[in-house]
Design a protein around this motif. Structure first.
Motif, PDB file in Angstrom:
ATOM      1  N   LYS A  33     -15.355   4.394  -0.016  1.00  0.00           N
ATOM      2  CA  LYS A  33     -14.908   5.632  -0.655  1.00  0.00           C
ATOM      3  C   LYS A  33     -15.193   6.839   0.236  1.00  0.00           C
ATOM      4  O   LYS A  33     -14.350   7.732   0.383  1.00  0.00           O
ATOM      5  CB  LYS A  33     -15.593   5.800  -2.011  1.00  0.00           C
ATOM      6  CG  LYS A  33     -15.056   4.892  -3.105  1.00  0.00           C
ATOM      7  CD  LYS A  33     -15.759   5.174  -4.437  1.00  0.00           C
ATOM      8  CE  LYS A  33     -15.156   4.380  -5.566  1.00  0.00           C
ATOM      9  NZ  LYS A  33     -15.830   4.656  -6.858  1.00  0.00           N
ATOM     10  N   LYS A  69      -6.633  10.401  -4.341  1.00  0.00           N
ATOM     11  CA  LYS A  69      -7.236  10.756  -5.629  1.00  0.00           C
ATOM     12  C   LYS A  69      -8.325   9.772  -6.038  1.00  0.00           C
ATOM     13  O   LYS A  69      -8.891   9.888  -7.130  1.00  0.00           O
ATOM     14  CB  LYS A  69      -6.162  10.832  -6.706  1.00  0.00           C
ATOM     15  CG  LYS A  69      -5.156  11.962  -6.475  1.00  0.00           C
ATOM     16  CD  LYS A  69      -4.057  11.952  -7.535  1.00  0.00           C
ATOM     17  CE  LYS A  69      -3.030  13.052  -7.258  1.00  0.00           C
ATOM     18  NZ  LYS A  69      -1.899  13.017  -8.223  1.00  0.00           N
ATOM     19  N   GLY A  70      -8.593   8.789  -5.177  1.00  0.00           N
ATOM     20  CA  GLY A  70      -9.704   7.892  -5.422  1.00  0.00           C
ATOM     21  C   GLY A  70      -9.391   6.656  -6.222  1.00  0.00           C
ATOM     22  O   GLY A  70     -10.300   5.992  -6.729  1.00  0.00           O
ATOM     23  N   ARG A  71      -8.120   6.285  -6.310  1.00  0.00           N
ATOM     24  CA  ARG A  71      -7.742   5.072  -7.023  1.00  0.00           C
ATOM     25  C   ARG A  71      -7.534   3.940  -6.014  1.00  0.00           C
ATOM     26  O   ARG A  71      -7.055   4.158  -4.906  1.00  0.00           O
ATOM     27  CB  ARG A  71      -6.479   5.286  -7.853  1.00  0.00           C
ATOM     28  CG  ARG A  71      -6.668   6.323  -8.953  1.00  0.00           C
ATOM     29  CD  ARG A  71      -5.452   6.429  -9.851  1.00  0.00           C
ATOM     30  NE  ARG A  71      -5.196   5.191 -10.588  1.00  0.00           N
ATOM     31  CZ  ARG A  71      -5.793   4.882 -11.728  1.00  0.00           C
ATOM     32  NH1 ARG A  71      -6.706   5.678 -12.252  1.00  0.00           N
ATOM     33  NH2 ARG A  71      -5.494   3.751 -12.353  1.00  0.00           N
ATOM     34  N   PHE A  72      -7.898   2.726  -6.432  1.00  0.00           N
ATOM     35  CA  PHE A  72      -7.777   1.571  -5.556  1.00  0.00           C
ATOM     36  C   PHE A  72      -6.344   1.051  -5.544  1.00  0.00           C
ATOM     37  O   PHE A  72      -5.706   0.927  -6.589  1.00  0.00           O
ATOM     38  CB  PHE A  72      -8.705   0.438  -6.015  1.00  0.00           C
ATOM     39  CG  PHE A  72     -10.164   0.739  -5.847  1.00  0.00           C
ATOM     40  CD1 PHE A  72     -10.785   0.602  -4.617  1.00  0.00           C
ATOM     41  CD2 PHE A  72     -10.926   1.163  -6.918  1.00  0.00           C
ATOM     42  CE1 PHE A  72     -12.124   0.874  -4.455  1.00  0.00           C
ATOM     43  CE2 PHE A  72     -12.272   1.434  -6.780  1.00  0.00           C
ATOM     44  CZ  PHE A  72     -12.870   1.296  -5.542  1.00  0.00           C
ATOM     45  N   CYS A  73      -5.856   0.717  -4.356  1.00  0.00           N
ATOM     46  CA  CYS A  73      -4.588   0.008  -4.206  1.00  0.00           C
ATOM     47  C   CYS A  73      -4.848  -1.481  -3.983  1.00  0.00           C
ATOM     48  O   CYS A  73      -4.129  -2.325  -4.509  1.00  0.00           O
ATOM     49  CB  CYS A  73      -3.794   0.560  -3.028  1.00  0.00           C
ATOM     50  SG  CYS A  73      -3.457   2.321  -3.110  1.00  0.00           S
ATOM     51  N   SER A  92       2.729   1.851  -3.298  1.00  0.00           N
ATOM     52  CA  SER A  92       1.887   2.222  -4.433  1.00  0.00           C
ATOM     53  C   SER A  92       1.841   3.727  -4.667  1.00  0.00           C
ATOM     54  O   SER A  92       1.491   4.170  -5.760  1.00  0.00           O
ATOM     55  CB  SER A  92       0.456   1.696  -4.218  1.00  0.00           C
ATOM     56  OG  SER A  92      -0.218   2.418  -3.207  1.00  0.00           O
ATOM     57  N   ILE A  93       2.198   4.513  -3.645  1.00  0.00           N
ATOM     58  CA  ILE A  93       2.113   5.971  -3.809  1.00  0.00           C
ATOM     59  C   ILE A  93       3.491   6.646  -3.742  1.00  0.00           C
ATOM     60  O   ILE A  93       3.588   7.855  -3.595  1.00  0.00           O
ATOM     61  CB  ILE A  93       1.145   6.591  -2.785  1.00  0.00           C
ATOM     62  CG1 ILE A  93       1.441   6.119  -1.340  1.00  0.00           C
ATOM     63  CG2 ILE A  93      -0.284   6.199  -3.128  1.00  0.00           C
ATOM     64  CD1 ILE A  93       2.449   6.881  -0.591  1.00  0.00           C
ATOM     65  N   MET A 102      -7.172   2.817  -0.614  1.00  0.00           N
ATOM     66  CA  MET A 102      -7.336   3.740  -1.726  1.00  0.00           C
ATOM     67  C   MET A 102      -6.420   4.948  -1.560  1.00  0.00           C
ATOM     68  O   MET A 102      -6.001   5.292  -0.453  1.00  0.00           O
ATOM     69  CB  MET A 102      -8.787   4.236  -1.807  1.00  0.00           C
ATOM     70  CG  MET A 102      -9.812   3.177  -2.125  1.00  0.00           C
ATOM     71  SD  MET A 102     -11.480   3.868  -2.308  1.00  0.00           S
ATOM     72  CE  MET A 102     -11.265   4.778  -3.855  1.00  0.00           C
ATOM     73  N   THR A 103      -6.138   5.585  -2.676  1.00  0.00           N
ATOM     74  CA  THR A 103      -5.366   6.820  -2.653  1.00  0.00           C
ATOM     75  C   THR A 103      -6.298   8.003  -2.428  1.00  0.00           C
ATOM     76  O   THR A 103      -7.521   7.907  -2.562  1.00  0.00           O
ATOM     77  CB  THR A 103      -4.614   7.034  -3.974  1.00  0.00           C
ATOM     78  OG1 THR A 103      -5.569   7.357  -5.008  1.00  0.00           O
ATOM     79  CG2 THR A 103      -3.832   5.794  -4.369  1.00  0.00           C
ATOM     80  N   SER A 163       0.824  -1.204   0.000  1.00  0.00           N
ATOM     81  CA  SER A 163       0.000   0.000   0.000  1.00  0.00           C
ATOM     82  C   SER A 163       0.861   1.258   0.000  1.00  0.00           C
ATOM     83  O   SER A 163       0.587   2.219  -0.746  1.00  0.00           O
ATOM     84  CB  SER A 163      -0.929  -0.008   1.215  1.00  0.00           C
ATOM     85  OG  SER A 163      -1.783  -1.133   1.203  1.00  0.00           O
ATOM     86  N   ASP A 195       0.943  10.535  -4.081  1.00  0.00           N
ATOM     87  CA  ASP A 195      -0.457  10.593  -3.657  1.00  0.00           C
ATOM     88  C   ASP A 195      -0.496  10.170  -2.197  1.00  0.00           C
ATOM     89  O   ASP A 195       0.500   9.665  -1.659  1.00  0.00           O
ATOM     90  CB  ASP A 195      -1.314   9.659  -4.527  1.00  0.00           C
ATOM     91  CG  ASP A 195      -2.797  10.019  -4.525  1.00  0.00           C
ATOM     92  OD1 ASP A 195      -3.209  10.818  -3.666  1.00  0.00           O
ATOM     93  OD2 ASP A 195      -3.532   9.499  -5.383  1.00  0.00           O
TER      94      ASP A 195
END
Length: 236
Positions: free
Chosen positions: A216, A188-192, A94-95, A185-186, A91, A151
């Protein structure tokens, strides 16, 4: 507990003096100490690549639960612990832009002081804050396009309890859940990552959509709390 609201969150940064990033993160009655450290080295497979690495370790202290949990000794880590620390590491990676991080390794340690459901999601959400604080000394004055943090990231649980979708489960609701899910999630609303399991039950498209919608909304709340806690250290 409301089906729509997250549990009360308390964030205390700079909890320890010896770590460049340390956060005492509390959601409801779950309390996790997240610390981040930076080393000027990387795993052997990354030496000379110019890329960095972010990893995580997770541990539950002996009386984080009502019944004492034996310490893990001699490097032996149980399957649950391994799975959770891999989730935390994935997680956080991912950012992070590993090339912008350079040949540094950041280790985020997540120690559960008190467990009442959602320890892995609390570790991710608090671990991000510790990660940002640890990197601030090297990148705090950099422009956002140079900073390795791309992010924010946060995580929350959701489930179906008594036939109803519910957000941010404590232990009592977690053990009673027909469906249990952890969503990362990030900002910005993207799933990890999405981990969903039917506990002696199944779920359909409508159930899944309801849980994702709840998650969300919860992630948005957590992202706002992360941003507020970091203040001027917010890198984005």
């Amino acid at each position: 507990m409301s089906t729509l609201k997250i549990r009360p969150v308390k964030i205390k940064r700079k909890f320890t003096k010896t770590s460049p990033g340390s956060v005492l993160y509390q959601c409801g009655d779950t309390i996790v100490l997240c610390t981040a450290s930076i080393e000027a080295k990387v795993p052997p497979w990354l030496v000379g690549s110019g890329k960095g690495w972010v990893t995580a370790e997770y541990n539950m202290l002996p009386h984080s639960t009502a019944q004492r949990k034996a310490r893990e000794r001699s490097g032996k880590v149980d399957g649950r612990t391994t799975e959770i620390q891999r989730l935390i590491g994935r997680s956080l990676r991912s950012i992070v832009d590993m090339e912008k991080l350079g040949e540094r390794m950041v280790t985020v340690d997540c120690d559960v002081l008190q467990a009442d459901g959602g320890t892995r999601t609390a570790s991710i959400t608090g671990g991000f804050i510790a990660l940002v604080d640890a990197l601030h000394s090297d990148f705090g004055r950099c422009a956002p396009d140079v900073h390795p943090i791309r992010d924010s990231v946060a995580a929350i649980s959701a489930g179906i309890v008594g036939g109803k979708p519910m957000l941010d489960l404590d232990y009592e609701h977690d053990v009673a859940a027909d469906v249990d899910m952890n969503i990362v999630m990030t900002g910005k609303g993207r799933f990890c990552e999405v981990q969903g399991t039917g506990e002696e039950a199944t779920f359909d498209d409508d159930d899944l959509a309801a849980l994702i919608k709840l998650a969300k909304g919860g992630i948005r709340q957590l992202t706002d709390l992360q941003r507020e806690a970091l203040g001027k250290h917010w890198p984005l």
